[in-house]
Write a protein that holds these residues in place. Structure first.
Motif, PDB file in Angstrom:
ATOM      1  N   LEU A   8       0.830  -1.201   0.000  1.00 18.37           N
ATOM      2  CA  LEU A   8       0.000   0.000   0.000  1.00 18.37           C
ATOM      3  C   LEU A   8       0.867   1.255   0.000  1.00 18.37           C
ATOM      4  CD1 LEU A   8      -3.224   0.587   2.014  1.00 18.37           C
ATOM      5  CD2 LEU A   8      -1.381   2.236   2.203  1.00 18.37           C
ATOM      6  N   ARG A   9       1.884   1.269   0.862  1.00 14.15           N
ATOM      7  CA  ARG A   9       2.765   2.442   0.930  1.00 14.15           C
ATOM      8  C   ARG A   9       3.499   2.645  -0.397  1.00 14.15           C
ATOM      9  NH1 ARG A   9       4.712  -0.044   5.617  1.00 14.15           N
ATOM     10  NH2 ARG A   9       6.779  -0.124   4.665  1.00 14.15           N
ATOM     11  N   THR A  10       3.972   1.545  -0.985  1.00 11.75           N
ATOM     12  CA  THR A  10       4.710   1.648  -2.241  1.00 11.75           C
ATOM     13  C   THR A  10       3.834   2.190  -3.356  1.00 11.75           C
ATOM     14  OG1 THR A  10       6.183  -0.180  -1.623  1.00 11.75           O
ATOM     15  CG2 THR A  10       5.993   0.331  -3.965  1.00 11.75           C
ATOM     16  N   ARG A  11       2.611   1.683  -3.465  1.00 12.20           N
ATOM     17  CA  ARG A  11       1.721   2.099  -4.543  1.00 12.20           C
ATOM     18  C   ARG A  11       1.310   3.561  -4.395  1.00 12.20           C
ATOM     19  NH1 ARG A  11      -0.412  -1.497  -8.097  1.00 12.20           N
ATOM     20  NH2 ARG A  11      -0.027  -3.711  -7.745  1.00 12.20           N
ATOM     21  N   ILE A  12       1.144   4.023  -3.184  1.00 11.65           N
ATOM     22  CA  ILE A  12       0.794   5.421  -2.969  1.00 11.65           C
ATOM     23  C   ILE A  12       1.966   6.343  -3.284  1.00 11.65           C
ATOM     24  CG2 ILE A  12       0.174   7.116  -1.190  1.00 11.65           C
ATOM     25  CD1 ILE A  12      -1.577   4.956   0.075  1.00 11.65           C
ATOM     26  N   GLY A  13       3.194   5.863  -3.024  1.00 11.28           N
ATOM     27  CA  GLY A  13       4.359   6.653  -3.381  1.00 11.28           C
ATOM     28  C   GLY A  13       5.297   6.990  -2.247  1.00 11.28           C
ATOM     29  N   PHE A  14       5.115   6.365  -1.083  1.00 12.41           N
ATOM     30  CA  PHE A  14       5.990   6.658   0.039  1.00 12.41           C
ATOM     31  C   PHE A  14       7.445   6.316  -0.278  1.00 12.41           C
ATOM     32  CE2 PHE A  14       2.009   6.764   2.308  1.00 12.41           C
ATOM     33  CZ  PHE A  14       2.230   7.640   3.363  1.00 12.41           C
ATOM     34  N   ASP A  15       7.692   5.143  -0.845  1.00 10.30           N
ATOM     35  CA  ASP A  15       9.070   4.709  -1.110  1.00 10.30           C
ATOM     36  C   ASP A  15       9.760   5.661  -2.087  1.00 10.30           C
ATOM     37  OD1 ASP A  15       8.491   2.619   0.550  1.00 10.30           O
ATOM     38  OD2 ASP A  15       8.328   1.108  -1.042  1.00 10.30           O
ATOM     39  N   ALA A  16       9.048   6.056  -3.146  1.00  9.75           N
ATOM     40  CA  ALA A  16       9.634   6.985  -4.113  1.00  9.75           C
ATOM     41  C   ALA A  16       9.926   8.336  -3.463  1.00  9.75           C
ATOM     42  CB  ALA A  16       8.687   7.161  -5.298  1.00  9.75           C
ATOM     43  N   TYR A  17       9.042   8.777  -2.601  1.00  6.12           N
ATOM     44  CA  TYR A  17       9.258  10.054  -1.898  1.00  6.12           C
ATOM     45  C   TYR A  17      10.510   9.983  -1.034  1.00  6.12           C
ATOM     46  CZ  TYR A  17       8.511  13.914   1.383  1.00  6.12           C
ATOM     47  OH  TYR A  17       8.669  15.039   2.157  1.00  6.12           O
ATOM     48  N   TYR A  18      10.632   8.919  -0.254  1.00  7.20           N
ATOM     49  CA  TYR A  18      11.778   8.801   0.635  1.00  7.20           C
ATOM     50  C   TYR A  18      13.088   8.716  -0.154  1.00  7.20           C
ATOM     51  CZ  TYR A  18       8.519   7.896   4.470  1.00  7.20           C
ATOM     52  OH  TYR A  18       7.521   7.987   5.412  1.00  7.20           O
ATOM     53  N   ALA A  19      13.061   7.979  -1.289  1.00 11.54           N
ATOM     54  CA  ALA A  19      14.274   7.855  -2.097  1.00 11.54           C
ATOM     55  C   ALA A  19      14.683   9.221  -2.642  1.00 11.54           C
ATOM     56  CB  ALA A  19      14.040   6.870  -3.239  1.00 11.54           C
ATOM     57  N   ALA A  20      13.718  10.005  -3.125  1.00  7.52           N
ATOM     58  CA  ALA A  20      14.034  11.325  -3.670  1.00  7.52           C
ATOM     59  C   ALA A  20      14.492  12.291  -2.581  1.00  7.52           C
ATOM     60  CB  ALA A  20      12.812  11.895  -4.392  1.00  7.52           C
ATOM     61  N   SER A  21      13.915  12.165  -1.400  1.00 11.94           N
ATOM     62  CA  SER A  21      14.230  13.116  -0.328  1.00 11.94           C
ATOM     63  C   SER A  21      15.641  12.947   0.217  1.00 11.94           C
ATOM     64  CB  SER A  21      13.221  12.976   0.819  1.00 11.94           C
ATOM     65  OG  SER A  21      13.406  11.748   1.521  1.00 11.94           O
ATOM     66  N   GLU A  22      16.268  11.808  -0.075  1.00 13.28           N
ATOM     67  CA  GLU A  22      17.628  11.587   0.411  1.00 13.28           C
ATOM     68  C   GLU A  22      18.619  12.574  -0.202  1.00 13.28           C
ATOM     69  OE1 GLU A  22      18.767   9.537   2.822  1.00 13.28           O
ATOM     70  OE2 GLU A  22      16.635   9.175   3.221  1.00 13.28           O
ATOM     71  N   ARG A  23      18.253  13.222  -1.296  1.00 12.32           N
ATOM     72  CA  ARG A  23      19.129  14.212  -1.916  1.00 12.32           C
ATOM     73  C   ARG A  23      19.221  15.497  -1.099  1.00 12.32           C
ATOM     74  NH1 ARG A  23      20.404  14.505  -7.155  1.00 12.32           N
ATOM     75  NH2 ARG A  23      19.722  16.677  -7.274  1.00 12.32           N
ATOM     76  N   TYR A  24      18.273  15.700  -0.185  1.00 12.40           N
ATOM     77  CA  TYR A  24      18.184  16.968   0.535  1.00 12.40           C
ATOM     78  C   TYR A  24      18.253  16.703   2.034  1.00 12.40           C
ATOM     79  CZ  TYR A  24      16.122  17.595  -4.040  1.00 12.40           C
ATOM     80  OH  TYR A  24      15.901  17.558  -5.394  1.00 12.40           O
ATOM     81  N   ALA A  25      19.299  17.217   2.647  1.00 11.58           N
ATOM     82  CA  ALA A  25      19.541  16.940   4.066  1.00 11.58           C
ATOM     83  C   ALA A  25      18.376  17.369   4.944  1.00 11.58           C
ATOM     84  CB  ALA A  25      20.828  17.645   4.501  1.00 11.58           C
ATOM     85  N   SER A  26      17.755  18.483   4.592  1.00  6.61           N
ATOM     86  CA  SER A  26      16.682  18.987   5.437  1.00  6.61           C
ATOM     87  C   SER A  26      15.378  18.222   5.273  1.00  6.61           C
ATOM     88  CB  SER A  26      16.414  20.477   5.125  1.00  6.61           C
ATOM     89  OG  SER A  26      16.010  20.628   3.768  1.00  6.61           O
ATOM     90  N   SER A  27      15.307  17.350   4.266  1.00  4.00           N
ATOM     91  CA  SER A  27      14.071  16.611   3.998  1.00  4.00           C
ATOM     92  C   SER A  27      14.199  15.134   4.256  1.00  4.00           C
ATOM     93  CB  SER A  27      13.648  16.816   2.528  1.00  4.00           C
ATOM     94  OG  SER A  27      13.417  18.163   2.251  1.00  4.00           O
ATOM     95  N   ARG A  28      15.358  14.692   4.714  1.00  6.73           N
ATOM     96  CA  ARG A  28      15.556  13.257   4.904  1.00  6.73           C
ATOM     97  C   ARG A  28      14.644  12.731   6.010  1.00  6.73           C
ATOM     98  NH1 ARG A  28      22.055  13.770   4.597  1.00  6.73           N
ATOM     99  NH2 ARG A  28      22.215  13.947   2.323  1.00  6.73           N
ATOM    100  N   ARG A  29      14.243  11.484   5.801  1.00  4.89           N
ATOM    101  CA  ARG A  29      13.361  10.844   6.768  1.00  4.89           C
ATOM    102  C   ARG A  29      14.104  10.605   8.082  1.00  4.89           C
ATOM    103  NH1 ARG A  29      11.392   4.739   5.834  1.00  4.89           N
ATOM    104  NH2 ARG A  29      13.520   4.736   5.074  1.00  4.89           N
ATOM    105  N   THR A  30      13.418  10.826   9.176  1.00  2.71           N
ATOM    106  CA  THR A  30      13.992  10.520  10.481  1.00  2.71           C
ATOM    107  C   THR A  30      14.094   9.018  10.601  1.00  2.71           C
ATOM    108  OG1 THR A  30      12.974  12.468  11.442  1.00  2.71           O
ATOM    109  CG2 THR A  30      13.696  10.762  12.973  1.00  2.71           C
TER     110      THR A  30
END
Length: 293
Positions: free
Chosen positions: A269-291
């Motif tokens: 469910l998380r993958t299809r909604i887009g959580f995994d893609a969001y987290y992967a993209a956010s790794e480029r930005y220190a201020s947006s990285r997942r806790t």
């Protein structure tokens, strides 16, 4: 490549494209994830989903084009938008086509029903006179050409519901005139037999769309038969909505009795909604990285 150009290329193929219809961004994402080439924003399903009301002309132009924009922002496959009657006179039709093009739709459907429109497989629908019907498509084509001149693009899907009141011959005559006026795709709604479907496709030029409503007026034929008849697109406007509603009702009834439903895995469910893609993209930005968990 633009969505409209992609749709043109699909229509040039010698096949009948199965087109599950969406009603919001999530249902459109699931259609794209399952590998379908295109989708249609079902007015019936969108009205039910967005305002919890039947498809009887209750959604406004602004609500419909906003729903379409949400969908085109969520998926890359071409979306055909439901422009209903164009929401007014010929000038309103022009605005509707332009608005759907700006929202990213590959095509927009304009129909000849009397406003407020009704679902094509429900009672009480009526069509406007020929002159007004032709003016709607003439205005839609004019707006398409202006859109192209400005660097955009959109196709016109011209629909007639004349079969219900006036018979198949009138519906075919109207659709033929729609093609002469420049419509890109033709849609004769609710032929009642396979023989009628064959007559529609034999007598009309260009790509044709079949609308398959489970339990509706048009025969629910296999895709191979629809291709043999001559259809380029087979739309299924309510399949996903009906499946989702059935699943939700069953789940709600089970929860009342303290039964646990058989659900999609939370990870999928998380993958299809887009959580995994969001987290992967956010790794480029220190201020947006997942806790870290």
């Amino acid at each position: 490549m633009s969505a409209a150009r992609t749709l043109r290329n699909l229509l040039a193929q010698d096949r009948c494209h199965v087109m599950p219809c969406c009603f919001d961004a999530l249902s459109a994402k699931l259609i794209a994830q399952e590998g379908y080439d295109l989708t249609f924003m079902s007015g019936f399903a969108a009205s039910a989903s967005r305002i919890g009301a039947p498809d009887l002309g209750l959604m406004s132009y602004g609500e419909v084009v906003d729903q379409a924009r949400n969908i085109t922002e969520a998926v890359d496959i071409p979306l055909i938008g439901d422009g209903d009657t164009g929401y007014g006179n010929a000038m309103n039709v022009r605005r509707t086509v332009t608005g759907f093009a700006k929202a990213g739709c590959a095509s927009v459907m304009i129909e000849d029903q009397l406003a407020p429109k009704r679902c094509g497989h429900t009672p009480g629908k009526a069509v406007v006179g020929r002159d007004e019907a032709f003016d709607r498509i003439r205005a839609a084509v004019d707006a398409r050409e202006e859109t192209r001149a400005a660097g955009g693009d959109i196709l016109i899907l011209a629909r007639t519901d004349a079969r219900h009141e006036h018979g198949l011959a009138e519906a075919i005559d109207r659709a033929a005139r729609f093609a002469e006026l420049g419509a890109d795709i033709l849609f004769v709604e609710a032929p009642r037999t396979e023989a009628e479907m064959r007559t529609v496709c034999a007598e009309l030029p260009g790509p044709k769309m079949a609308n398959i409503v489970e339990g509706g007026a048009t025969p629910d034929l296999p895709n191979a038969a629809l291709h043999d008849i001559g259809y380029a697109i087979a739309a299924y406007p309510l399949s996903l909505m009906a499946a989702a509603m059935q699943a939700m009702v069953r789940t709600l009834r089970g929860m009342r009795d303290d039964r646990r439903p058989d659900l999609m895995d939370f990870s999928e469910l998380r993958t299809r909604i887009g959580f995994d893609a969001y987290y992967a993209a956010s790794e480029r930005y220190a201020s947006s990285r997942r806790t870290p968990d």
